[in-house]
Write an enzyme that holds these catalytic residues in place. Structure first.
Site, PDB file in Angstrom:
ATOM      1  N   CYS A 112      39.839  54.014  37.192  1.00  0.00           N
ATOM      2  CA  CYS A 112      40.729  54.604  38.213  1.00  0.00           C
ATOM      3  C   CYS A 112      40.574  56.127  38.298  1.00  0.00           C
ATOM      4  O   CYS A 112      41.012  56.739  39.274  1.00  0.00           O
ATOM      5  CB  CYS A 112      42.178  54.249  37.922  1.00  0.00           C
ATOM      6  SG  CYS A 112      42.441  52.486  37.739  1.00  0.00           S
ATOM      7  N   HIS A 251      46.949  58.922  41.245  1.00  0.00           N
ATOM      8  CA  HIS A 251      46.424  57.564  41.330  1.00  0.00           C
ATOM      9  C   HIS A 251      47.598  56.620  41.573  1.00  0.00           C
ATOM     10  O   HIS A 251      48.619  56.701  40.885  1.00  0.00           O
ATOM     11  CB  HIS A 251      45.706  57.217  40.030  1.00  0.00           C
ATOM     12  CG  HIS A 251      45.411  55.757  39.900  1.00  0.00           C
ATOM     13  ND1 HIS A 251      44.812  55.046  40.916  1.00  0.00           N
ATOM     14  CD2 HIS A 251      45.648  54.873  38.898  1.00  0.00           C
ATOM     15  CE1 HIS A 251      44.689  53.788  40.526  1.00  0.00           C
ATOM     16  NE2 HIS A 251      45.194  53.657  39.318  1.00  0.00           N
ATOM     17  N   ASN A 281      47.168  48.832  43.872  1.00  0.00           N
ATOM     18  CA  ASN A 281      46.317  49.709  43.060  1.00  0.00           C
ATOM     19  C   ASN A 281      44.858  49.470  43.463  1.00  0.00           C
ATOM     20  O   ASN A 281      44.317  48.393  43.210  1.00  0.00           O
ATOM     21  CB  ASN A 281      46.550  49.367  41.590  1.00  0.00           C
ATOM     22  CG  ASN A 281      45.704  50.208  40.640  1.00  0.00           C
ATOM     23  OD1 ASN A 281      44.739  50.835  41.046  1.00  0.00           O
ATOM     24  ND2 ASN A 281      46.054  50.186  39.371  1.00  0.00           N
TER      25      ASN A 281
END
Ligand code: ACO
Length: 324
Positions: A112, A251, A281
């Site tokens: 990520c 994020h 996500n």
């Protein structure tokens, strides 16, 4: 001299999957997913939505905003953990797709955190040669790496891509600095195996499956602490105070991680850009997708200081400061 973002772009696959859709696949509820993660919908790709195609569509939008042609790009970096092939790289497929014939191209894997890592690399390339123009993309088709029988993880992820064009500009605009971290000792808390091995010994030990495996609670604790640490370390390095930041684009892992971060930093929630409710996500794609949305909605304007921060598998984490 500044190394600035000349254009942003994003692309999400058309199909939207709601929490109610997931109720039909695993033992979960819309209420559980919304209260634990903040996610209501996510975009999931199908045929024709391979990672490089999502990436190329986001890149085309960024090129258009930057008024830069594909032929002017010198380097393409794609941050991804879900390319449709291990070799060639996703970036080489993007180069072919765009016809960016002069560029060299490679992928990076920092989960990520891939986009902030890639941004730092691109910044350093242009510092070494200010004539370069670089396309940085975060792109994921995580639906292809999700265990759709595991309710702990399948509710979290989505597909999508975001891209930026970086180039040298006169004046004080541009990337101010970055702070990047890794801790490989904690790998097992969040990981994904490669394709099933053909090695007979490994086959005997069982096929682990090519999907994301996660210890959610542990990841949660580390994510909040690590992002706070990266932000404070970067502010100290750049001698910038928290109050000077117009917008934090983190994020988009889940709303509770972000609410905790807001609390620990003692800042107003309005300072933090959130779109996790729409896209879930999307790993390396989440920051550039959010950056493009913030840019197009004029949440950031010339001269504003923007802070990007991330946390992901590895563990990897980091932050980047940009004067818009
Ligand atoms: N629906 C209903 N119940 C569920 C679901 C679901 N989808 N998933 C888990 N549960 C159950 C569990 O089985 C457990 O039941 P039990 O008490 O009977 O054993 C109960 O809910 C509580 O489970 P926990 O895992 O303790 O739930 P928690 O409150 O910690 O929330 C979550 C889980 C949302 C994954 C949380 O730990 C989290 O947000 N972690 C961060 C992880 C993350 O965001 N990872 C993304 C990748 S890393 C990154 O991008 C930063």
């Amino acid at each position: 001299m500044g190394i600035a973002i000349l254009g942003t772009g994003a692309y999400l696959p058309e199909r939207v999957v709601t929490n109610q859709d997931l109720e039909k696949i695993v033992d979960t509820t819309d209420e559980w997913i919304r209260t634990r993660t903040g996610i209501s919908t996510r975009h999931i790709g199908g045929q024709g939505d391979e990672t490089y195609l999502l990436a190329a569509r986001a890149a085309a939008n960024a090129l258009q905003m930057a008024e830069v042609s594909a032929g002017e790009i010198d380097l393409i970096i794609v941050a991804t953990i879900s390319s449709h092939m291990l070799m060639p790289s996703c970036a080489c497929f993007v180069q072919k797709e765009l016809g960016a014939n002069r560029a060299f191209a490679f992928d990076i894997n920092a989960a990520c955190s891939g986009f902030v890592y890639a941004l730092d690399l691109a910044d350093k390339y242009i510092q070494a040669d200010p004539s370069k123009k670089i396309l940085v993309i975060g792109a994921e088709a995580l639906s292809s790496r999700t265990n759709w029988e595991d309710r702990n993880t399948c509710i979290l992820f989505g597909d999508g891509a975001g891209a930026v064009i970086l180039g040298y500009v006169e004046g004080s605009r541009g990337i101010m600095g970055s702070k990047l971290f890794s801790d490989g000792k904690l790998w097992s808390l969040l990981h994904m195996h490669t394709a099933p091995s053909c090695n007979p010994e490994l086959l005997q030990s069982g096929n682990p499956g090519v999907h994301i495996v996660m210890e959610g609670r542990e990841v949660f604790k580390y994510a909040v602490k690590a992002m706070e640490e990266a932000i404070l370390a970067l502010l100290e390095q750049e001698q910038v105070v928290l109050d000077a930041i117009k917008l934090i684009i983190p994020h988009q892992a889940n709303i509770r991680i972000l609410n905790n971060l807001v609390e620990r930093l003692g800042i107003s929630a309005e300072k933090v850009f959130i779109n996790v409710q729409k896209y879930g996500n999307t790993s390396a794609a989440s920051i550039p997708i959010a950056l493009d949305e913030a840019n197009r909605d004029s949440r950031v304007e010339a001269g504003d200081i923007v802070l990007l921060c991330s946390f992901g598998g590895g563990f990897t984490w980091g932050a980047t400061l940009i004067r818009w």
